[in-house]
Design an enzyme around this catalytic site. Structure first.
Site, mmCIF file in Angstrom:
data_model
loop_
_atom_site.group_PDB
_atom_site.id
_atom_site.type_symbol
_atom_site.label_atom_id
_atom_site.label_comp_id
_atom_site.label_asym_id
_atom_site.label_seq_id
_atom_site.Cartn_x
_atom_site.Cartn_y
_atom_site.Cartn_z
ATOM 1 N N ASN A 14 26.350 13.223 38.369
ATOM 2 C CA ASN A 14 24.991 13.605 37.956
ATOM 3 C C ASN A 14 24.384 14.417 39.093
ATOM 4 O O ASN A 14 23.974 13.864 40.101
ATOM 5 C CB ASN A 14 24.175 12.335 37.669
ATOM 6 C CG ASN A 14 22.732 12.646 37.333
ATOM 7 O OD1 ASN A 14 22.364 13.813 37.175
ATOM 8 N ND2 ASN A 14 21.910 11.616 37.228
ATOM 9 N N LYS A 16 21.686 15.940 39.169
ATOM 10 C CA LYS A 16 20.217 15.871 39.164
ATOM 11 C C LYS A 16 19.627 17.280 39.361
ATOM 12 O O LYS A 16 20.239 18.258 38.941
ATOM 13 C CB LYS A 16 19.739 14.865 40.215
ATOM 14 C CG LYS A 16 20.394 13.487 40.018
ATOM 15 C CD LYS A 16 19.753 12.385 40.809
ATOM 16 C CE LYS A 16 20.484 11.065 40.519
ATOM 17 N NZ LYS A 16 19.922 9.936 41.231
ATOM 18 N N HIS A 104 18.102 7.757 31.935
ATOM 19 C CA HIS A 104 18.264 7.557 33.384
ATOM 20 C C HIS A 104 16.993 6.927 33.946
ATOM 21 O O HIS A 104 15.887 7.230 33.480
ATOM 22 C CB HIS A 104 18.547 8.906 34.055
ATOM 23 C CG HIS A 104 18.981 8.739 35.481
ATOM 24 N ND1 HIS A 104 18.083 8.534 36.496
ATOM 25 C CD2 HIS A 104 20.210 8.690 36.040
ATOM 26 C CE1 HIS A 104 18.755 8.391 37.634
ATOM 27 N NE2 HIS A 104 20.045 8.481 37.388
ATOM 28 N N GLU A 106 15.324 7.533 36.472
ATOM 29 C CA GLU A 106 14.312 8.497 36.921
ATOM 30 C C GLU A 106 13.505 9.009 35.732
ATOM 31 O O GLU A 106 12.295 9.242 35.845
ATOM 32 C CB GLU A 106 15.003 9.645 37.687
ATOM 33 C CG GLU A 106 15.451 9.183 39.066
ATOM 34 C CD GLU A 106 16.710 9.852 39.596
ATOM 35 O OE1 GLU A 106 17.092 10.924 39.093
ATOM 36 O OE2 GLU A 106 17.322 9.268 40.518
ATOM 37 N N GLU A 176 22.936 1.031 36.303
ATOM 38 C CA GLU A 176 22.463 1.592 37.567
ATOM 39 C C GLU A 176 21.250 0.791 38.045
ATOM 40 O O GLU A 176 20.118 1.063 37.613
ATOM 41 C CB GLU A 176 22.040 3.051 37.381
ATOM 42 C CG GLU A 176 23.151 3.975 36.953
ATOM 43 C CD GLU A 176 22.884 5.423 37.350
ATOM 44 O OE1 GLU A 176 23.680 5.966 38.116
ATOM 45 O OE2 GLU A 176 21.862 5.993 36.928
ATOM 46 N N GLY A 182 20.140 6.253 45.247
ATOM 47 C CA GLY A 182 19.684 7.142 46.315
ATOM 48 C C GLY A 182 19.224 6.414 47.568
ATOM 49 O O GLY A 182 18.595 7.010 48.443
ATOM 50 N N SER A 222 24.438 4.813 44.591
ATOM 51 C CA SER A 222 25.006 5.034 45.923
ATOM 52 C C SER A 222 26.517 4.851 45.978
ATOM 53 O O SER A 222 27.048 4.372 46.980
ATOM 54 C CB SER A 222 24.330 4.122 46.957
ATOM 55 O OG SER A 222 22.953 4.437 47.066
#
Ligand code: 13P
Length: 263
Positions: A14, A16, A104, A106, A176, A182, A222
């Protein structure tokens, strides 16, 4: 080297909101160079560039007959219409996109997408003959309060509500944990396995054993070349959804080749 189960692992990058289209072309070329046909026999690989870079990456994959699947990071649920700034599933299919990330964390947190929205997007992806990668995962507060399984269970049940067993069998769920994205913090292989096993047991309960055994569950948060082999050795982890480390083609190729480094 034995893989943990019969499901073919799927390693997804991904990207992003990174890379312009020139950088995207360089990245896919370097990644293709780092992987060979023996690798693709063991693992499915997908990359998820920004919308503006899909066409560029598709052209490279097609021109050189590279067996890396093209993926998108998001989609709109409607087939067409007055939705300024949005992209439909049919537009993605036309670009040979085969996987679409939906829900996701985010997007859930920053763009206020709830389980109902994720459900509509997953349906739109399936209707356009692509595979949704449906993301779920708890926040640190939810984990600390002991509610992680409830949160993830609710996300799975509601994000996939109304899908039939055959649809569920073909899709991908990405677990996730939000606190691992991150941050450099990875769930331990044991904790990740526990949650992925729980997800599979829930799918068994809701859609039956055949769907649960066929469904692929990725871990994300991560993931690095150093941590991938232990995570992917777990019985219910069938792949990885990789953010930061997927921007470096050499590192991402090592993750895709996790089998060579497995204990
Ligand atoms: P990182 O690998 O950068 O933690 O990102 C994970 C992720 O969100 C993939 O979708």
């Amino acid at each position: 080297m034995a893989t943990a189960n019969a499901r073919k692992p799927l390693i997804s990058g991904n990207w992003k909101m990174n890379h312009n289209h020139f950088e995207a072309i360089q990245t896919i070329q370097k990644l293709a160079y780092a992987l060979n046909s023996a690798d693709y026999a063991h693992v499915d690989v997908s990359v998820h560039p920004s919308f503006t870079n899909l066409r560029s990456v598709q052209t490279v994959l097609q021109a050189d007959d590279i067996p890396i699947a093209l993926g998108a990071q998001n989609v709109h649920m409607a087939s067409h219409g007055a939705f300024t700034g949005e992209v439909s599933a049919n537009m993605l299919t036309k670009l040979n996109v085969s996987f679409v990330i939906v829900g996701h964390s985010e997007r859930r947190a920053l763009f206020v997408e709830d389980n109902e929205v994720v459900n509509e997007k997953a349906r739109a992806v399936l209707a356009a003959n692509m595979t949704p990668i449906v993301c779920v995962g708890e926040t640190l507060e939810q984990r600390r309060s002991g509610g992680a399984q409830d949160v993830v269970g609710e996300q799975v049940a509601h994000s996939l509500a109304g899908l039939d067993a055959e649809m569920v069998a073909g899709l991908v769920i990405a677990y996730e944990p939000v606190w691992a994205i991150g941050t450099g913090e990875t769930a331990t292989p044991h904790d990740a396995q526990l949650m992925c096993a729980y997800i599979r047991s829930l799918v068994t309960e809701l859609w039956g054993d055949a769907a649960a055994q066929a469904l692929r569950i990725q871990y994300g948060g991560s993931v690095k070349a150093a941590t991938a082999p232990d995570l992917l050795a777990q019985a219910d982890i069938d792949g990885a959804l990789v953010g930061g480390a997927s921007l470096d083609p050499a590192e991402f190729a090592r993750i895709a080749n996790f089998r060579l480094y497995q204990p």
